[in-house]
Design an enzyme around this catalytic site. Structure first.
Site, PDB file in Angstrom:
ATOM      1  N   ARG A 197     -15.124  38.293  59.517  1.00 51.69           N
ATOM      2  CA  ARG A 197     -14.334  39.462  59.099  1.00 51.69           C
ATOM      3  C   ARG A 197     -13.075  39.024  58.344  1.00 51.69           C
ATOM      4  O   ARG A 197     -12.696  37.854  58.388  1.00 51.69           O
ATOM      5  CB  ARG A 197     -13.909  40.256  60.352  1.00 51.69           C
ATOM      6  CG  ARG A 197     -15.036  40.881  61.134  1.00 51.69           C
ATOM      7  CD  ARG A 197     -15.583  42.120  60.460  1.00 51.69           C
ATOM      8  NE  ARG A 197     -14.552  43.112  60.217  1.00 51.69           N
ATOM      9  CZ  ARG A 197     -14.774  44.258  59.553  1.00 51.69           C
ATOM     10  NH1 ARG A 197     -15.974  44.548  59.103  1.00 51.69           N
ATOM     11  NH2 ARG A 197     -13.806  45.118  59.351  1.00 51.69           N
ATOM     12  N   TYR A 217     -19.049  50.988  62.166  1.00 49.29           N
ATOM     13  CA  TYR A 217     -18.606  52.010  61.191  1.00 49.29           C
ATOM     14  C   TYR A 217     -19.191  53.365  61.580  1.00 49.29           C
ATOM     15  O   TYR A 217     -20.182  53.818  60.986  1.00 49.29           O
ATOM     16  CB  TYR A 217     -19.074  51.641  59.779  1.00 49.29           C
ATOM     17  CG  TYR A 217     -18.756  50.218  59.362  1.00 49.29           C
ATOM     18  CD1 TYR A 217     -17.438  49.777  59.242  1.00 49.29           C
ATOM     19  CD2 TYR A 217     -19.779  49.309  59.078  1.00 49.29           C
ATOM     20  CE1 TYR A 217     -17.147  48.473  58.855  1.00 49.29           C
ATOM     21  CE2 TYR A 217     -19.498  48.009  58.683  1.00 49.29           C
ATOM     22  CZ  TYR A 217     -18.183  47.595  58.586  1.00 49.29           C
ATOM     23  OH  TYR A 217     -17.909  46.307  58.197  1.00 49.29           O
ATOM     24  N   TRP A 224     -18.886  57.020  55.293  1.00 48.41           N
ATOM     25  CA  TRP A 224     -18.216  56.268  54.217  1.00 48.41           C
ATOM     26  C   TRP A 224     -18.764  56.745  52.878  1.00 48.41           C
ATOM     27  O   TRP A 224     -19.957  57.054  52.773  1.00 48.41           O
ATOM     28  CB  TRP A 224     -18.487  54.781  54.363  1.00 48.41           C
ATOM     29  CG  TRP A 224     -17.377  53.989  54.986  1.00 48.41           C
ATOM     30  CD1 TRP A 224     -16.461  53.209  54.329  1.00 48.41           C
ATOM     31  CD2 TRP A 224     -17.055  53.868  56.380  1.00 48.41           C
ATOM     32  NE1 TRP A 224     -15.606  52.628  55.234  1.00 48.41           N
ATOM     33  CE2 TRP A 224     -15.936  53.011  56.499  1.00 48.41           C
ATOM     34  CE3 TRP A 224     -17.583  54.416  57.543  1.00 48.41           C
ATOM     35  CZ2 TRP A 224     -15.356  52.675  57.716  1.00 48.41           C
ATOM     36  CZ3 TRP A 224     -17.005  54.086  58.763  1.00 48.41           C
ATOM     37  CH2 TRP A 224     -15.908  53.234  58.836  1.00 48.41           C
ATOM     38  N   SER A 225     -17.900  56.697  51.860  1.00 52.69           N
ATOM     39  CA  SER A 225     -18.278  57.285  50.578  1.00 52.69           C
ATOM     40  C   SER A 225     -19.433  56.561  49.878  1.00 52.69           C
ATOM     41  O   SER A 225     -20.486  57.155  49.641  1.00 52.69           O
ATOM     42  CB  SER A 225     -17.052  57.322  49.668  1.00 52.69           C
ATOM     43  OG  SER A 225     -17.418  57.685  48.373  1.00 52.69           O
ATOM     44  N   GLU A 264     -25.582  43.670  57.621  1.00 54.90           N
ATOM     45  CA  GLU A 264     -24.614  44.123  56.605  1.00 54.90           C
ATOM     46  C   GLU A 264     -24.556  43.115  55.448  1.00 54.90           C
ATOM     47  O   GLU A 264     -24.516  43.494  54.286  1.00 54.90           O
ATOM     48  CB  GLU A 264     -23.252  44.228  57.302  1.00 54.90           C
ATOM     49  CG  GLU A 264     -22.163  44.882  56.511  1.00 54.90           C
ATOM     50  CD  GLU A 264     -20.852  44.900  57.292  1.00 54.90           C
ATOM     51  OE1 GLU A 264     -20.770  44.310  58.400  1.00 54.90           O
ATOM     52  OE2 GLU A 264     -19.884  45.499  56.789  1.00 54.90           O
ATOM     53  N   TYR A 305     -17.627  37.686  55.038  1.00 54.43           N
ATOM     54  CA  TYR A 305     -17.529  39.005  54.397  1.00 54.43           C
ATOM     55  C   TYR A 305     -17.704  38.926  52.880  1.00 54.43           C
ATOM     56  O   TYR A 305     -18.736  38.458  52.426  1.00 54.43           O
ATOM     57  CB  TYR A 305     -16.175  39.578  54.813  1.00 54.43           C
ATOM     58  CG  TYR A 305     -16.193  41.046  55.181  1.00 54.43           C
ATOM     59  CD1 TYR A 305     -17.211  41.583  55.925  1.00 54.43           C
ATOM     60  CD2 TYR A 305     -15.160  41.886  54.760  1.00 54.43           C
ATOM     61  CE1 TYR A 305     -17.199  42.924  56.257  1.00 54.43           C
ATOM     62  CE2 TYR A 305     -15.135  43.228  55.096  1.00 54.43           C
ATOM     63  CZ  TYR A 305     -16.161  43.738  55.845  1.00 54.43           C
ATOM     64  OH  TYR A 305     -16.138  45.059  56.171  1.00 54.43           O
ATOM     65  N   ASP A 321     -13.365  44.596  50.446  1.00 54.63           N
ATOM     66  CA  ASP A 321     -12.176  44.280  51.241  1.00 54.63           C
ATOM     67  C   ASP A 321     -11.488  42.933  50.989  1.00 54.63           C
ATOM     68  O   ASP A 321     -10.418  42.870  50.431  1.00 54.63           O
ATOM     69  CB  ASP A 321     -12.518  44.355  52.733  1.00 54.63           C
ATOM     70  CG  ASP A 321     -13.171  45.672  53.117  1.00 54.63           C
ATOM     71  OD1 ASP A 321     -13.767  46.326  52.247  1.00 54.63           O
ATOM     72  OD2 ASP A 321     -13.098  46.046  54.290  1.00 54.63           O
TER      73      ASP A 321
HETATM   74  C1  9WN Z   1     -13.339  49.434  55.497  1.00 54.13           C
HETATM   75  C2  9WN Z   1     -18.730  50.604  55.563  1.00 54.13           C
HETATM   76  C3  9WN Z   1     -17.697  49.816  54.810  1.00 54.13           C
HETATM   77  C4  9WN Z   1     -18.103  49.536  53.351  1.00 54.13           C
HETATM   78  C5  9WN Z   1     -17.161  48.545  52.677  1.00 54.13           C
HETATM   79  C6  9WN Z   1     -17.062  47.304  53.543  1.00 54.13           C
HETATM   80  C7  9WN Z   1     -16.580  47.670  54.948  1.00 54.13           C
HETATM   81  C8  9WN Z   1     -14.603  48.764  56.016  1.00 54.13           C
HETATM   82  C9  9WN Z   1     -14.228  47.751  57.084  1.00 54.13           C
HETATM   83  O1  9WN Z   1     -17.478  48.602  55.533  1.00 54.13           O
HETATM   84  O2  9WN Z   1     -15.272  48.172  54.857  1.00 54.13           O
HETATM   85  O3  9WN Z   1     -13.663  50.460  54.613  1.00 54.13           O
HETATM   86  O4  9WN Z   1     -13.854  48.193  58.174  1.00 54.13           O
HETATM   87  O5  9WN Z   1     -14.299  46.560  56.822  1.00 54.13           O
HETATM   88  O6  9WN Z   1     -16.231  46.361  52.962  1.00 54.13           O
HETATM   89  O7  9WN Z   1     -17.619  48.229  51.385  1.00 54.13           O
HETATM   90  O8  9WN Z   1     -18.111  50.732  52.634  1.00 54.13           O
HETATM   91  O9  9WN Z   1     -19.979  49.994  55.479  1.00 54.13           O
END
Ligand code: 9WN
Length: 465
Positions: free
Chosen positions: A223, A43, A47-48, A435, A390, A189
């Site tokens: 995932r 990531y 992210w918010s 995570e 997940y 998700d």
């Molecule tokens: C899609 C970043 C984010 C979290 C979410 C988590 C996961 C993303 C993904 O990762 O989502 O937004 O690619 O799976 O589900 O809660 O903000 O950590």
């Protein structure tokens, strides 16, 4: 209780101090210069709700830096008040799928958000943890730093109110007190809460695409499945088609869920904004508005409470159906932290006791197979439960953090302290700030060096054992 000043708890052990150093190291390593990658590889953008938790972590190191995290995020706020779920800040060297071209917000956004979005973003949002973060930043600001931080909170506050207004109006046209979510990516998700609504969606055709996540982790079983991704992308296509216009979405779009967890976070966040009202010099109008939203949210959750199970129940707006599954979201009244006072006090006291019983029942933390008595994202008793996948079973430290905060606020301090100890033991074990964790073995899963896991570790470590 929290320390009055940033830093470790006074009774911190050698191990605590070492864990604290490692957690701080993760935030510093993921710091991209004023904003923090949610995780180094999986990531790479901002992210918010990750940012909100991350700000709580930074607050233990540098309250100014903590506020910068949120100021940067809110600079990407849409004119509607929505805070987008991802701000694509990492540049082309850090690929993420789906990227800004899938959302195509600048070309798709309708009258509500035009003209000129401030940054490349997605067109959906995530739970509003941000006000909780600002309150923590203020609590941790040493006296000498207060004038400068107060000024910055004053500047940010109207944006927070606008964000909550968006959720309380555009996302709740019924005035139910419950937020309608548009997409599984609005927080959790592949939670089984969405399975039936996704299964109803006909003929998804997102076109060819290549996922990067499974490749990055090397284990697709951790995932969401391709079945999920097909539907996630199809829904993005529909949001684009409706030009991210909430009224259009409400009229035509197939996935509308009254999400009790998201709604609960908004209740707690409205309370946090009220706590900050004096600091921020909030107007009487804003204070009254926030109190009304808080009260409405609490009533909305109370109305979705099922006395039989002791759990709160999501609602599928399109199918006009309850979503009855045993997941962490069933504890929404606890997460809302507003069970004791206010207009609904009588009703809520009974709910609180029922929730506390359900929490430690055999369906949740009382399952003897659990490695620690921590809340799994989905109950092991639920047929949809998958311990490695997940949001379908693993324990997520950020959810545990929201719960320890809630339990503390509601007076269940011994249980909160136990959960905090267990969470720290989980994180200090194998892995590197994972995570999420397998609930029976405690095995770390998903991304490592996940920023929000490091952030909540810093906050937990500041509380005396
Ligand atoms: C899609 C970043 C984010 C979290 C979410 C988590 C996961 C993303 C993904 O990762 O989502 O937004 O690619 O799976 O589900 O809660 O903000 O950590």
């Amino acid at each position: 209780m929290l320390n009055a000043a940033p830093g470790p708890a006074p009774d911190a052990t050698e191990e605590d101090l070492a864990l604290r150093d490692r957690a701080a190291g993760v935030l510093r390593e993921n710091d991209a210069g004023g904003w923090t990658r949610a995780a180094p590889r999986l990531y790479p953008h901002q992210w918010s709700w990750d940012s909100a938790f991350i700000a709580i972590g930074w607050a233990h190191l540098d309250t100014g830096r903590a506020l910068t995290e949120l100021e940067g995020l809110f600079a990407a706020q849409w004119p509607t008040g929505m805070v987008p779920h991802i701000v694509f800040r990492a540049g082309p060297d850090h690929p993420y799928f789906p990227g800004p071209e899938w959302w195509d917000c600048p070309n798709s956004v309708g009258t509500g958000a035009a003209p000129g979005l401030p940054a490349a973003t997605t067109g959906i949002c995530q739970p509003p943890v941000h006000a909780l973060a600002v309150r923590r930043i203020w609590e941790l600001t040493p006296p000498a730093g207060r004038p400068a931080i107060r000024e910055r909170i004053r500047a940010l506050y109207p944006r927070l109110v606008a964000w909550h207004r968006y959720l309380a109006t555009q996302r709740d046209p019924e005035g139910s007190g419950l937020v309608t979510t548009y997409h599984p990516w609005e927080g959790t998700d592949n939670s089984p809460r969405w399975d039936r609504a996704l299964a109803r969606i006909q003929a998804p055709d997102p076109g060819p695409y290549t996922r990067l996540d499974a490749r990055e982790l090397g284990d697709p079983s951790q995932r969401p499945a391709d079945w999920d991704y097909d539907r996630y992308l199809h829904l993005v296509g529909l949001l684009r088609k409706y030009r991210y216009d909430d009224a259009q979405i409400y009229r035509h779009y197939p996935f509308l869920i009254k999400d009790v967890f998201f709604s609960a976070v908004l209740v707690a966040a409205n309370a946090a904004l009220l706590d900050l009202a004096d600091v921020a010099g909030a107007s009487d109008g804003d204070r009254e508005q926030l109190a009304r939203w808080l009260d409405r949210g609490q009533a909305g959750l109370a109305a979705r409470f099922d006395a039989g199970s002791g759990l709160c129940v999501d609602y599928d707006v399109r199918a006009e159906q309850d979503i009855r599954l045993r997941t962490f979201a069933g504890f929404a009244p606890l997460f809302a932290r507003a069970l004791e006072d206010g207009q609904h006090a009588g009703q809520c006291a009974g709910q609180r006791d029922a929730q506390l019983r359900a929490l430690d029942s055999g369906d949740f933390c009382g399952d003897p197979r659990l490695r620690w008595r921590l809340l799994p994202s989905t109950s092991p008793a639920e047929p949809a439960f998958e311990p490695r996948t997940y949001w379908r079973g693993p324990v997520w430290p950020v959810i545990s953090w929201l719960l320890t905060e809630a339990l503390t606020a509601l007076g269940a301090t011994a249980r909160a302290a136990e959960m905090r100890r267990d969470s720290l033991a989980q994180i200090a074990g194998d892995g590197d700030f994972a995570e999420y964790y397998e609930p029976f073995t405690g095995k770390p899963l998903g991304s490592q060096c996940q920023s929000w896991t490091a952030a909540v570790t810093l906050d937990w470590l500041a509380a005396p054992r």
